[in-house]
Scaffold this active site. Structure first.
Site, mmCIF file in Angstrom:
data_model
loop_
_atom_site.group_PDB
_atom_site.id
_atom_site.type_symbol
_atom_site.label_atom_id
_atom_site.label_comp_id
_atom_site.label_asym_id
_atom_site.label_seq_id
_atom_site.Cartn_x
_atom_site.Cartn_y
_atom_site.Cartn_z
ATOM 1 N N SER A 131 20.078 35.860 34.808
ATOM 2 C CA SER A 131 21.493 36.073 34.527
ATOM 3 C C SER A 131 22.173 34.753 34.209
ATOM 4 C CB SER A 131 22.131 36.681 35.782
ATOM 5 O OG SER A 131 23.524 36.629 35.683
ATOM 6 N N TYR A 155 24.131 36.129 44.914
ATOM 7 C CA TYR A 155 23.418 36.823 43.829
ATOM 8 C C TYR A 155 22.771 35.784 42.896
ATOM 9 C CZ TYR A 155 22.918 39.254 39.337
ATOM 10 O OH TYR A 155 22.444 39.747 38.146
ATOM 11 N N LYS A 159 18.715 34.894 41.887
ATOM 12 C CA LYS A 159 18.156 34.854 40.525
ATOM 13 C C LYS A 159 17.522 33.485 40.279
ATOM 14 C CE LYS A 159 19.051 38.967 38.964
ATOM 15 N NZ LYS A 159 17.964 39.908 38.686
HETATM 16 P P1 NAD Z 1 21.384 48.677 37.539
HETATM 17 O O1 NAD Z 1 21.886 48.621 38.940
HETATM 18 O O2 NAD Z 1 21.943 49.715 36.635
HETATM 19 O O3 NAD Z 1 19.794 48.788 37.527
HETATM 20 C C1 NAD Z 1 18.973 48.255 38.524
HETATM 21 C C2 NAD Z 1 17.901 49.296 38.795
HETATM 22 O O4 NAD Z 1 17.010 48.805 39.808
HETATM 23 C C3 NAD Z 1 18.484 50.621 39.322
HETATM 24 O O5 NAD Z 1 17.900 51.698 38.635
HETATM 25 C C4 NAD Z 1 18.099 50.618 40.793
HETATM 26 O O6 NAD Z 1 17.974 51.922 41.330
HETATM 27 C C5 NAD Z 1 16.792 49.857 40.753
HETATM 28 N N1 NAD Z 1 16.433 49.247 42.037
HETATM 29 C C6 NAD Z 1 17.232 48.537 42.867
HETATM 30 N N2 NAD Z 1 16.537 48.151 43.960
HETATM 31 C C7 NAD Z 1 15.263 48.606 43.796
HETATM 32 C C8 NAD Z 1 14.092 48.537 44.579
HETATM 33 N N3 NAD Z 1 14.088 47.889 45.752
HETATM 34 N N4 NAD Z 1 12.965 49.121 44.124
HETATM 35 C C9 NAD Z 1 12.954 49.796 42.945
HETATM 36 N N5 NAD Z 1 14.060 49.898 42.152
HETATM 37 C C10 NAD Z 1 15.197 49.309 42.578
HETATM 38 O O7 NAD Z 1 21.615 47.214 36.913
HETATM 39 P P2 NAD Z 1 21.442 46.701 35.415
HETATM 40 O O8 NAD Z 1 22.785 46.317 34.910
HETATM 41 O O9 NAD Z 1 20.610 47.617 34.638
HETATM 42 O O10 NAD Z 1 20.658 45.347 35.712
HETATM 43 C C11 NAD Z 1 19.253 45.245 35.578
HETATM 44 C C12 NAD Z 1 18.842 43.830 35.946
HETATM 45 O O11 NAD Z 1 19.546 42.911 35.113
HETATM 46 C C13 NAD Z 1 19.169 43.448 37.401
HETATM 47 O O12 NAD Z 1 18.095 42.672 37.899
HETATM 48 C C14 NAD Z 1 20.418 42.607 37.249
HETATM 49 O O13 NAD Z 1 20.529 41.663 38.284
HETATM 50 C C15 NAD Z 1 20.187 41.932 35.908
HETATM 51 N N6 NAD Z 1 21.431 41.520 35.251
HETATM 52 C C16 NAD Z 1 22.409 42.452 35.023
HETATM 53 C C17 NAD Z 1 23.600 42.035 34.424
HETATM 54 C C18 NAD Z 1 24.727 43.008 34.186
HETATM 55 O O14 NAD Z 1 25.879 42.563 34.062
HETATM 56 N N7 NAD Z 1 24.462 44.310 34.082
HETATM 57 C C19 NAD Z 1 23.794 40.697 34.034
HETATM 58 C C20 NAD Z 1 22.752 39.796 34.267
HETATM 59 C C21 NAD Z 1 21.582 40.223 34.875
HETATM 60 N N1 UFG Z 2 38.057 40.909 35.104
HETATM 61 C C1 UFG Z 2 39.358 41.302 35.304
HETATM 62 N N2 UFG Z 2 39.591 42.463 35.980
HETATM 63 C C2 UFG Z 2 38.576 43.260 36.446
HETATM 64 C C3 UFG Z 2 37.244 42.850 36.221
HETATM 65 C C4 UFG Z 2 37.025 41.667 35.564
HETATM 66 O O1 UFG Z 2 40.290 40.615 34.910
HETATM 67 O O2 UFG Z 2 38.866 44.302 37.057
HETATM 68 C C5 UFG Z 2 37.791 39.671 34.347
HETATM 69 C C6 UFG Z 2 37.042 38.617 35.133
HETATM 70 O O3 UFG Z 2 37.941 37.810 35.867
HETATM 71 C C7 UFG Z 2 36.296 37.871 34.020
HETATM 72 C C8 UFG Z 2 36.010 38.956 32.993
HETATM 73 O O4 UFG Z 2 36.929 39.998 33.261
HETATM 74 O O5 UFG Z 2 37.166 36.926 33.426
HETATM 75 C C9 UFG Z 2 34.587 39.504 33.085
HETATM 76 O O6 UFG Z 2 34.329 39.917 34.423
HETATM 77 P P1 UFG Z 2 33.050 40.804 34.814
HETATM 78 O O7 UFG Z 2 33.184 41.091 36.276
HETATM 79 O O8 UFG Z 2 32.932 41.945 33.886
HETATM 80 O O9 UFG Z 2 31.833 39.846 34.500
HETATM 81 P P2 UFG Z 2 31.422 38.435 35.125
HETATM 82 O O10 UFG Z 2 31.303 37.487 33.970
HETATM 83 O O11 UFG Z 2 32.281 38.026 36.241
HETATM 84 O O12 UFG Z 2 29.992 38.736 35.755
HETATM 85 C C10 UFG Z 2 29.033 39.547 35.074
HETATM 86 C C11 UFG Z 2 28.151 40.222 36.112
HETATM 87 C C12 UFG Z 2 27.292 39.195 36.824
HETATM 88 C C13 UFG Z 2 26.534 38.413 35.802
HETATM 89 C C14 UFG Z 2 27.481 37.768 34.819
HETATM 90 C C15 UFG Z 2 26.738 37.017 33.758
HETATM 91 O O13 UFG Z 2 28.935 40.902 37.074
HETATM 92 O O14 UFG Z 2 26.382 39.869 37.648
HETATM 93 O O15 UFG Z 2 28.280 38.772 34.194
HETATM 94 O O16 UFG Z 2 25.750 37.806 33.226
HETATM 95 F F1 UFG Z 2 25.838 37.454 36.429
#
Ligand code: NAD
Ligand code: UFG
Length: 359
Positions: A131, A155, A159
């Protein structure tokens, strides 16, 4: 055709990636404990995928922390996978501050467990969901992969810890007793993909993001306000050092991200032993106010908002330099903010309760 284990395959990014991989002809086992997702997402993937692809996805309910579940997944994959794409994990920054041990347990111990199973079953090719959060407060925008890794929340620490575990694994040396002092390395092929802000949904509107409880991320929150499920968006800070005072992020369409995984898988599979570390972003930043405006245009609904105090831990800017992924994978994000809003809205409008909605 690669035989691939997808952990967390039922989640937001995992489900879209399963679909893209099936369409590209790969064979998948999705392992998920459905902690933050629904098995319905993968039923939908099968409904959208071409008929010939349906037999190439098997779903196993199980936890990556359970070695027996991993053995079961490997045996479902015929004893051997060509690669693993590892999405399973917990991803809420807020929750990680409240429950750090859960994050170290699932994200770090779970990943270590998965890597042990991979070694046991002779699989050395891995695409890992990292991430942009590992960059913490970046000093320079756009952010290149060479920027310091300095996470600022639990978190992000988990990572970064898994990234380090993978780097250590990639440089493991096996002493070759027979021809000492030479040594060799196991053929790890690893991609550490640092996602920026994934949003949107498949253009069919049949799979999308389904957060549990009130969303903490901007896009799902804005969607729910547009739908009338929440009265107003709270914008965290109007006084950031950005042109309009609100936070700037690099939003990337989840379908672009899914295609980035396909590109990474195929680059590793066809390439030499290596470890890639790549930003997956679009290289274009939008402020919160710009997102609100684009969403209003795409949905035809108004998104009332109010300014509130900054959210602790937020950075003003986060924008990727995505050029290394372009060079290494020949992949670039193609979909713009309008498409992200349009597809995200199509999903939200037809699924006001996520996968609990009828249809
Ligand atoms: P998500 O929560 O939709 O998907 C995660 C999946 O992992 C879910 O299906 C959940 O049930 C499964 N899971 C959780 N714990 C588990 C376990 N112990 N065993 C088996 N399965 C398990 O999240 P996402 O947005 O699809 O994110 C996927 C990956 O990408 C995550 O590792 C997350 O940290 C990473 N990531 C997400 C974002 C984002 O903003 N969505 C940004 C950067 C990185
Ligand atoms: N924001 C608001 N109001 C809300 C939610 C968000 O103003 O209700 C603003 C935040 O302050 C930020 C922007 O919208 O400026 C984006 O916020 P997000 O929470 O959507 O995303 P972040 O960049 O904070 O974090 C996300 C994921 C993290 C990941 C990161 C980079 O939550 O897990 O992107 O991938 F690590």
């Amino acid at each position: 055709m690669a035989n691939v284990l997808i952990t967390g395959g039922a989640g937001f990014i995992g489900s879209h990636t399963c679909l893209v991989l099936l369409e590209a002809g790969h064979q998948l086992v999705a392992l998920d404990n459905f902690a933050t997702s629904s098995p319905e997402s993968l039923r939908r993937v099968l409904a959208i995928a071409p008929p010939a692809a349906k037999a190439r996805l098997r779903v196993l309910e199980g936890d990556i922390r359970d070695p027996l579940a991993l053995d079961q997944a490997f045996s479902l994959g015929g004893g051997r996978f060509d690669a693993v794409i590892h999405f399973a994990g917990l991803k809420s920054v807020d929750q990680s501050v409240r429950e750090p041990l859960s994050y170290w347990d699932v994200n770090v111990a779970g990943s270590r467990n998965l890597l042990s199973a991979m070694i046991k079953h002779h699989c050395h090719t891995l695409v890992f969901s990292s991430s942009a959060t590992v960059y913490g407060h970046p000093h320079h925008i756009p952010i290149a992969e060479s920027a310091p890794v300095q996470p600022i929340n639990p978190y992000g620490h988990t990572k970064a810890a898994v990234e380090q575990m993978l780097a250590d694994l990639a440089s493991t040396v096996i002493e070759n007793q027979a021809v000492a002092p030479s040594a060799e390395r196991p053929p790890w092929r690893i991609a550490r993909l640092r996602y920026f802000n994934p949003v949107g949904a498949h253009p069919s509107g049949r799979i999308g993001e389904d957060p549990l409880g009130p969303p903490s991320n901007l896009f799902p929150f804005v969607s729910q306000v547009a739908l009338g499920q929440r009265p107003a968006l709270r914008i965290f800070g109007a006084d950031w050092p950005t042109p309009d005072g609100t936070g700037i992020r690099d939003y990337i369409h989840v379908m672009d991200l899914a295609e980035g995984h396909l590109a990474a898988l195929e680059a590793l599979w066809n390439g030499p032993a290596q470890m890639l570390t790549l930003n997956l972003g679009r290289g274009r930043g939008y402020s919160v106010l710009e997102v609100v405006k684009a969403f209003e245009q795409a949905s035809g609904r108004s998104v009332p908002f109010q300014f509130v105090a900054r959210r602790p831990g937020d950075a003003p800017w986060s924008v990727a330099d995505p050029s290394e992924a372009g060079r290494q994978l020949g992949w670039w994000a193609r979909r713009d903010l309008e498409e992200m809003c349009r597809d995200g809205w199509a999903w939200q409008r037809s699924h006001p309760q996520g996968y609990r909605s009828v249809g």
